[in-house]
Design a protein around this motif. Structure first.
Motif, short mmCIF file in Angstrom:
data_model
loop_
_atom_site.label_atom_id
_atom_site.label_comp_id
_atom_site.label_asym_id
_atom_site.label_seq_id
_atom_site.Cartn_x
_atom_site.Cartn_y
_atom_site.Cartn_z
N VAL A 76 12.58 -40.21 -0.20
CA VAL A 76 11.91 -38.95 -1.47
C VAL A 76 10.59 -38.26 -0.70
CG1 VAL A 76 9.21 -39.41 -2.14
CG2 VAL A 76 11.22 -41.52 -2.19
N GLU A 77 10.53 -38.47 0.81
CA GLU A 77 9.56 -38.51 1.57
C GLU A 77 10.91 -36.89 2.12
OE1 GLU A 77 6.04 -37.05 3.72
OE2 GLU A 77 6.66 -38.14 2.19
N ALA A 78 11.79 -37.28 2.74
CA ALA A 78 13.06 -35.89 2.68
C ALA A 78 12.98 -34.63 2.27
CB ALA A 78 14.38 -36.14 3.47
N SER A 79 13.26 -35.50 0.78
CA SER A 79 13.28 -34.14 -0.64
C SER A 79 12.18 -33.47 -0.67
CB SER A 79 13.42 -34.91 -1.48
OG SER A 79 12.17 -35.81 -2.53
N GLN A 80 10.62 -33.93 -0.45
CA GLN A 80 9.40 -33.21 -0.59
C GLN A 80 9.57 -32.06 0.90
OE1 GLN A 80 6.59 -36.39 -0.35
NE2 GLN A 80 6.87 -36.83 -3.17
N GLU A 81 9.77 -32.96 1.48
CA GLU A 81 10.09 -31.92 3.62
C GLU A 81 10.53 -30.21 3.06
OE1 GLU A 81 8.87 -29.68 6.60
OE2 GLU A 81 7.76 -31.36 5.01
N LYS A 82 11.85 -30.96 2.51
CA LYS A 82 13.37 -30.20 2.06
C LYS A 82 12.44 -28.89 0.91
CE LYS A 82 18.14 -29.25 0.24
NZ LYS A 82 18.74 -29.97 -0.69
N ALA A 83 11.80 -28.70 0.41
CA ALA A 83 11.34 -28.69 -1.66
C ALA A 83 10.10 -26.77 0.20
CB ALA A 83 10.89 -29.32 -2.26
N ARG A 84 9.27 -28.17 0.44
CA ARG A 84 8.57 -27.13 1.52
C ARG A 84 8.74 -25.91 1.87
NH1 ARG A 84 5.52 -26.59 5.31
NH2 ARG A 84 6.53 -27.98 6.90
N VAL A 85 9.94 -26.62 2.76
CA VAL A 85 10.44 -25.63 3.64
C VAL A 85 11.50 -24.48 2.61
CG1 VAL A 85 12.12 -25.51 5.21
CG2 VAL A 85 10.48 -27.19 5.72
N TRP A 86 12.38 -24.99 1.79
CA TRP A 86 12.30 -23.91 1.13
C TRP A 86 11.05 -23.06 -0.29
CZ3 TRP A 86 17.58 -21.79 1.46
CH2 TRP A 86 18.29 -22.62 1.49
N ASN A 87 10.92 -23.77 -0.19
CA ASN A 87 9.25 -22.61 -0.27
C ASN A 87 8.66 -21.57 0.11
OD1 ASN A 87 9.72 -23.23 -2.96
ND2 ASN A 87 8.12 -25.15 -3.07
#
Length: 106
Positions: A76-87
């Motif tokens: 869950v934490e990794a998917s949230q960080e991934k979304a932030r980086v892509w944005n």
């Protein structure tokens, strides 16, 4: 009150012999119940939980559950960080190719 009933009640005698150890036994019971009551629910739960963990079957189950929960939380934490980086990358790309977007970000 009925005279017959009164005579019967007056003649009724209770002869009960109290054992010599009665008082000592009563105080022992009171002390043991107070000691059990003083242990809070959480302490009793923790004691029971760690007694269960002493057996290999439950220790293995607890270890597997901890690994699964940890891996799930990491996902869950990794998917949230991934979304932030892509944005962030998307914003940087748009700013790099659109001069008007550069003015809006400053």
């Amino acid at each position: 009150m009925n005279d017959d009933l009164k005579r019967k009640l007056d003649s009724w005698k209770v002869d009960s012999a109290v054992p010599a150890s009665f008082q000592r036994e009563v105080w022992q019971r009171i002390a043991s119940r107070e000691a059990a009551r003083q242990q809070s629910g959480w302490r009793q739960f923790a004691r029971h939980f760690f007694e269960l963990l002493a057996t290999p079957r439950y220790a293995t189950a607890a270890l597997v559950a901890a690994i699964v929960i940890g891996a799930g939380a990491a996902q869950v934490e990794a998917s949230q960080e991934k979304a932030r980086v892509w944005n962030d990358l998307r914003t940087r790309y748009v700013v790099s190719i659109d001069p008007l977007a550069q003015a809006l970000t400053k």
